[in-house]
Design an enzyme around this catalytic site. Structure first.
Site, mmCIF file in Angstrom:
data_model
loop_
_atom_site.group_PDB
_atom_site.id
_atom_site.type_symbol
_atom_site.label_atom_id
_atom_site.label_comp_id
_atom_site.label_asym_id
_atom_site.label_seq_id
_atom_site.Cartn_x
_atom_site.Cartn_y
_atom_site.Cartn_z
ATOM 1 N N CYS B 138 54.225 -26.464 -35.789
ATOM 2 C CA CYS B 138 53.174 -25.622 -34.895
ATOM 3 C C CYS B 138 51.783 -25.745 -35.539
ATOM 4 O O CYS B 138 50.837 -25.766 -34.827
ATOM 5 C CB CYS B 138 53.672 -24.048 -35.473
ATOM 6 S SG CYS B 138 52.436 -22.869 -35.187
ATOM 7 N N CYS B 143 51.370 -25.676 -31.616
ATOM 8 C CA CYS B 143 50.426 -24.529 -31.202
ATOM 9 C C CYS B 143 49.091 -24.563 -31.599
ATOM 10 O O CYS B 143 48.230 -24.448 -30.576
ATOM 11 C CB CYS B 143 51.134 -23.316 -31.786
ATOM 12 S SG CYS B 143 52.833 -23.296 -32.082
ATOM 13 N N LYS B 146 47.088 -27.575 -30.350
ATOM 14 C CA LYS B 146 47.160 -27.546 -28.997
ATOM 15 C C LYS B 146 46.118 -26.501 -28.335
ATOM 16 O O LYS B 146 45.327 -26.586 -27.248
ATOM 17 C CB LYS B 146 48.640 -27.319 -28.561
ATOM 18 C CG LYS B 146 48.827 -27.163 -27.167
ATOM 19 C CD LYS B 146 48.670 -25.559 -26.480
ATOM 20 C CE LYS B 146 49.631 -24.673 -27.408
ATOM 21 N NZ LYS B 146 50.990 -24.675 -27.271
ATOM 22 N N TYR B 278 56.583 -28.517 -21.092
ATOM 23 C CA TYR B 278 55.280 -27.698 -21.224
ATOM 24 C C TYR B 278 54.326 -28.701 -21.994
ATOM 25 O O TYR B 278 53.174 -28.421 -21.891
ATOM 26 C CB TYR B 278 55.637 -26.422 -21.511
ATOM 27 C CG TYR B 278 56.287 -26.426 -23.272
ATOM 28 C CD1 TYR B 278 55.250 -26.175 -24.245
ATOM 29 C CD2 TYR B 278 57.504 -26.153 -23.296
ATOM 30 C CE1 TYR B 278 55.987 -26.409 -25.433
ATOM 31 C CE2 TYR B 278 58.126 -25.912 -24.445
ATOM 32 C CZ TYR B 278 57.190 -26.179 -25.781
ATOM 33 O OH TYR B 278 57.738 -26.068 -27.108
ATOM 34 N N HIS B 547 40.622 -0.904 -15.317
ATOM 35 C CA HIS B 547 40.010 -1.682 -14.388
ATOM 36 C C HIS B 547 38.800 -2.141 -14.644
ATOM 37 O O HIS B 547 38.051 -1.570 -15.594
ATOM 38 C CB HIS B 547 39.814 -0.966 -13.016
ATOM 39 C CG HIS B 547 38.986 -1.310 -11.711
ATOM 40 N ND1 HIS B 547 39.588 -2.159 -11.080
ATOM 41 C CD2 HIS B 547 38.041 -0.926 -11.044
ATOM 42 C CE1 HIS B 547 38.909 -2.755 -10.050
ATOM 43 N NE2 HIS B 547 37.599 -2.007 -10.148
ATOM 44 N N GLU B 552 45.818 -5.232 -14.815
ATOM 45 C CA GLU B 552 46.187 -4.022 -14.089
ATOM 46 C C GLU B 552 46.937 -4.522 -13.001
ATOM 47 O O GLU B 552 47.728 -3.742 -12.593
ATOM 48 C CB GLU B 552 44.817 -3.439 -13.848
ATOM 49 C CG GLU B 552 44.100 -3.996 -12.808
ATOM 50 C CD GLU B 552 42.878 -3.135 -12.461
ATOM 51 O OE1 GLU B 552 42.963 -2.150 -12.295
ATOM 52 O OE2 GLU B 552 41.520 -3.928 -12.131
#
Lengths: 473, 572
Positions: B138, B143, B146, B278, B547, B552
């Protein structure tokens, strides 16, 4: 099929619902009612979309995004991009923003027309007729249901209160600015003041924010209030605390001189003048658009500030007349107005007796730099409700991974307010990169009554800032 | 995301290496558990001292460790409890092999309870010679680097957007790999250091050694300090490493993997990435974003295991973003040209043709494999899945040998994710040393793929939901939405899509949520909490939206797939 014209109405068509105001709430109510089969007319003098679309959320967020690019541009070199000679042109974004807003206006208009809702252009006001009746440009309209959704507008102090106050503008005027002001003075400590000061300052206007006390966003949790004040100062906004405007004068150059008085508690008040201001912006509150409606004609009660008084079902004091959104003065937010309007439509036209909006735990984002997300009770409120011993607070403050390699560092702060033995989450407050998009899902969970243990049991997403909320200790 | 953990241990973790051998010796206790039949897999053993290691009371076991595991009586008799004979100067309650996310979390948590803990971590250099410090995949090759390079790519795109927002930027904008890589690598090094400091603060002993079992009770390792260590419990958390293809000539010689990419000092240039995991798509995404000519070669489907509608949208977006795709193709050989470029030959399965092109860099992203054989697990009797090579564990993370546990990427059937490894490691330490009985819950684990347009998800894919419940019993709500930040920037939002998979019955419990759009990682976390709490469709709808945000849109979903209506969002 059209129902026959009701007696007393001069209009050709009779309606089941008349909506005053073509903003977020009015449009949502009108459309949902029409979907449910009601015959609807909408009264609006100006472009459709109301505050949100024309002079609120939408153009504001566009400007915030513009300012975010200014922040990114500081970071490009750290991430390996060479970007010499970057220049900003306000006119470009103003034109694009206006074009986008126009496009939305058109979309709304088409949506309304497609739903067979009649648009009545003009200002509506109630008449003294026995049946609640609206008059627009001398024409009368009536319907068994009338919805007031006329919204509000920014407050400007009167010239008698503050001489020369009318020389300033409001957030409405902000969206008409053709150039980036060189010298801005924003008055107010609410979220609109914070957002506009942040945008102007980040885009390069020398900005001062005048606040009456020592912190902005005083109704927010103290963590947010303190941190936001600090961040404003970090990003170069000159925050004048304990300060009020005494008078405003226009100099021969056409620029404004703003005379202010600062009174730090325990110190003698001092006066000063901020000179050569080309943008004085009042963001000292909003007031309801209710006084021109002749509400007294129909016995619709308003409070001393002019807000229409409604119950939890949006009923006014007159049967058959309802109100929602900013004109009621409660939770001045687009999605609140939309949700309340749809609930009302379902109640009136689908027979759903209990259909109403629950005003608890409404999430809110302030598009400051960095953005703020908040839902539920502040720590202070939670202590008041549950007692100090029954409230547990979890805090964190960290530098988001994005800033790991940048010279510019902006921290992220978070606070979780929990109550009771089971540590139910009753409040969540945060400010930092990504908090705007982070909040919504957590708001769902808070609304559901999530506990701290539920957060602990949720697997983190790595590497994000949001994961900090499920790994609080 | 490249996630996972665990620096790999020695290929030859034996005494063939010079130096002093540490014998970690665990011997059977003098007595076996009387009348056993039940054996506590975790907590009781943790008490470690020979006396308490003997479980003689079912109730007691259940009390302290409800996760007790019934064993065949023959096993209980023939395999006694282990306890430690101190053969060295140091004694440890816990020995963790592998200093990645899971191992470090487990070690630090155990130390919090006042236990003596040691971590062994050694990074075997990649075939191309890349090595790194403490912290596992990681931090070093996953992670963290990346996500930072993904951020760089997003900034690259933001430069294009910025012009629509009124910024004039002289073109072309140049990106210097070495500047980015240097900052990223410096940051990673600071994290390596941070991990060492944390271990020190928590009084966890760290050995930069390779470890290997020589028998069920002995771990051997090479220590620089020349110390012998002993312990009560062993946790294997050595993670995984990228695989190389076996039958492609030149693959190992000329190709790199994600273990190397983040540590390159110079730009990889024109790059071919083979694979459609991925890892592949994320790397291809950020290379494209910083302006490199990038090609992904995929044999079959992208993002296997993820919702396939979402996976297609992700690759569709990448194509429009500039990443090239060679679909239904598989490489046959890699050769080095005189120009130093790499010539790759591949077959197109559909056309049956053979094609070639040359690249500066060829990266394999054809999967990850646990490196269990270096641990010499056969000697310990720790069982692995013969196909995957991963260690078989039960719900309490115990291996087939009760005092040996395994967590993270090396374990069979677990998600290869940092946060699950961390959570599993912490919970394991709590069960071992703090009378906890809480097991790791691997359901509804959220995750995000950091492709240029991010994809976040939690729960079941639509396919999995259909398979489990039948298509008549699920309702899928979906929406194509346009993020506000895309409008002024005139960016195409065709792939900005949300899908919520619910049960169809009255309550409409949410089975899965899938979100493609900006900030998907930040968006999906809170919803994952809601779904973990058992959220239903009406509960989601009850929450007022924020908003204007992308998040949302999730609370506004109302078009069902079944209705066949247009799912494009219009207006507020």
């Amino acid at each position: 099929h059209f129902p026959s014209t009701e007696p007393g109405a001069m209009a050709a068509a009779a309606y089941e619902l008349l909506v005053l105001g073509g903003g977020s709430g009015g449009l949502a109510g009108a459309r949902r009612a029409a979907e449910l089969g009601a015959r609807v007319a909408l009264v609006e003098p100006r472009r459709l979309g109301g505050t949100c679309v024309n002079v609120g959320c939408v153009p504001k967020k566009v400007m915030w995004n513009t300012a975010v690019h200014a922040e990114f541009i500081h970071d490009h070199a750290d991430y390996g991009f060479e970007t010499p000679g970057v220049k900003f042109n306000w006119r470009t974004i103003k034109e694009k923003r206006d074009a986008y807003v126009r496009r939305l206006n058109d979309i709304y208009e088409n949506n309304v027309k497609r739903a067979h809702i009649d648009i009545i252009r003009g200002y509506g006001k109630f008449t003294a007729d026995p049946q609640p009746t609206i008059e627009v440009d001398g024409k009368k309209y009536t319907a068994p249901h009338i919805l007031i959704a006329t919204g509000g507008r920014p407050t400007v102090p009167s010239d008698s209160e503050i001489p020369g106050a009318s020389l300033g503008m409001t957030s409405d005027g902000f969206f008409e600015l053709e150039e980036l002001p060189r010298r801005s003075v924003i008055v107010g400590a609410g979220y609109i003041a914070v957002e506009i000061a942040g945008i102007l300052s980040t885009l390069g206007s020398k900005s001062s924010l005048l606040i009456r006390h020592d912190k902005v966003l005083r109704t927010f949790d103290s963590l947010i209030s303190s941190n936001c004040t600090q961040e404003l100062e970090n990003t170069g906004v000159d925050v004048w605390k304990h300060t009020q405007v005494k008078k405003v004068t226009k100099s021969s150059s056409g620029l404004l001189d703003v005379t202010v008085s600062s009174a730090v508690p325990g110190h003698k008040p001092t006066e000063g003048v901020i000179q050569d201001v080309d943008c004085l912006l009042w963001a000292v509150g909003r007031e309801p658009n209710s006084e021109g409606l002749c509400l007294d004609q129909v016995g619709v009660q308003v409070d001393p500030k002019g807000h229409v008084v409604v119950d939890e079902y949006q009923n006014t004091t007159r049967k058959g007349i309802y109100a929602l959104g900013d004109v009621c003065g409660k939770a001045l937010l687009t999605p609140v107005a939309i949700a309340a309007a749809r609930k009302l439509a379902h109640r009136l036209f689908e027979g759903k007796q209990d259909s109403r909006l629950d005003y608890e735990n409404i999430p809110t984002v302030v598009f400051s730099h960095p953005p703020i997300g908040t839902v539920g009770l502040t720590e202070e409120e939670a202590v008041a409700v549950h007692g100090k011993d029954n409230v547990k607070i979890y805090n964190t403050s960290f530098t988001p991974l994005y800033h790991a390699v940048t010279q510019r560092k902006v921290k992220c702060v978070m606070k979780l307010v929990c109550a009771g033995k089971e540590e139910k989450v009753v409040g969540l407050h945060m400010q930092g990169l990504g908090c705007d998009e982070m909040l919504q899902g957590f708001a769902v969970a808070v609304k559901m009554g999530a506990t701290k243990a539920d957060l602990d049991n949720t697997v983190a997403i790595h590497p994000t800032s949001a994961e900090e909320l499920v790994t609080l200790r | 995301m490249l996630r996972g953990l665990g620096a790999r241990l020695a290929r030859h973790g034996s005494c063939a290496l010079t130096g002093i051998i540490a014998h970690l010796r665990l011997l059977p206790p003098p007595r076996t558990a009387p009348g056993a039949g039940l054996l506590c897999a975790g907590a009781a053993l943790s008490r470690g001292k020979p006396k308490s290691a003997i479980i003689n009371c079912k109730n007691r076991c259940a009390k302290y460790c409800p996760s007790y595991i019934p064993l065949p009586s023959s096993w209980a008799v023939s395999i006694p409890f282990f306890h430690v004979v101190f053969t060295g100067k140091n004694e440890y309650d816990l020995l963790v092999i592998g200093g990645g996310s899971g191992g470090l979390a487990c070690a630090k948590e155990a130390a919090q309870f006042g236990r003596k803990v040691a971590v062994l971590d050694y990074v075997e250099p990649s075939p191309q010679g890349t090595a790194w410090g403490l912290g596992g995949t990681c931090v070093n090759v996953g992670c963290i680097p990346k996500k930072l390079m993904h951020q760089a790519a997003l900034l690259g795109s933001s430069l294009k957007d910025a012009q629509h927002y009124g910024w004039s930027i002289s073109q072309p904008v140049h990106h210097t790999w070495s500047v980015m890589a240097q900052s990223v690598q410096n940051y990673v090094k600071s994290l390596n250091w941070g991990h060492r400091v944390q271990l020190q603060e928590k009084k966890v002993k760290y050995f930069n050694i390779k470890g290997s079992f020589s028998d069920p009770h002995t771990v051997r390792g090479l220590t620089k300090a020349g110390k012998e260590v002993s312990c009560y419990n062993i946790v294997i958390a050595t993670g995984g490493r990228p695989k190389y293809p076996v039958h492609v000539a030149g693959a190992l010689e000329y190709g790199i993997t994600s273990d190397d990419l983040f540590w390159l000092k110079e730009s990889p240039g024109k790059t071919l990435i083979v694979g459609a995991s991925y890892v592949s798509l994320e790397c291809a995404g950020f290379l494209t974003g910083i302006g490199l000519d990038t090609t992904v070669m995929m044999r079959s489907i992208p993002l296997r295991g993820f919702d396939q509608q979402m996976a297609s949208l992700v690759t569709e977006h990448m194509e429009s973003y500039g990443t090239k795709f060679l679909k239904r193709c598989f490489p046959t050989k890699v050769e080095k040209l005189k120009s130093n470029r790499l010539q790759v030959t591949w077959k197109n399965a559909d056309l049956g043709t053979e094609e070639t092109d040359s690249f500066n860099t060829v990266m394999w992203a054809v999967g990850r494999a646990p490196d269990t054989k270096t641990l010499n697990l056969e000697a310990a009797g720790v069982k692995t899945n013969s196909e995957t090579g991963k260690i078989i564990v039960d719900a309490s993370e115990a291996t087939s040998v009760p005092h040996i546990y395994a967590i993270g990427d090396i374990t069979e059937g677990r998600p290869e994710l940092t946060p699950t490894a961390i959570a599993a490691g912490k919970l394991l330490a709590q069960r071992l040393f703090s009378q906890s009985s809480e097991l790791m819950d691997y359901d509804n684990v959220p995750t995000t793929v950091f492709t240029p347009l991010e994809y976040g998800c939690v729960g079941l894919s639509e396919e999995a939901a259909v398979q489990r419940h039948g298509s008549d019993n699920i309702e899928v709500y979906h929406a194509y939405y346009k993020p506000l930040e895309f409008t002024v920037a005139e960016r195409d939002a065709t792939q900005c899509y949300i899908k919520m998979v619910c049960l169809r019955e009255r309550e409409q419990r949410i089975l899965g949520l899938h979100f493609i759009g900006p900030n998907a990682g930040e968006v999906i976390q809170g919803f994952a909490l809601g779904i973990k709490c058992g959220a239903t469709y009406p509960q989601m709808m009850k929450t007022v939206g924020i908003h204007p945000t992308c998040a949302e849109e999730v609370t506004k979903l109302h078009i069902t797939k079944r209705s066949g209506l247009d799912a494009t969002v219009t207006g507020c």
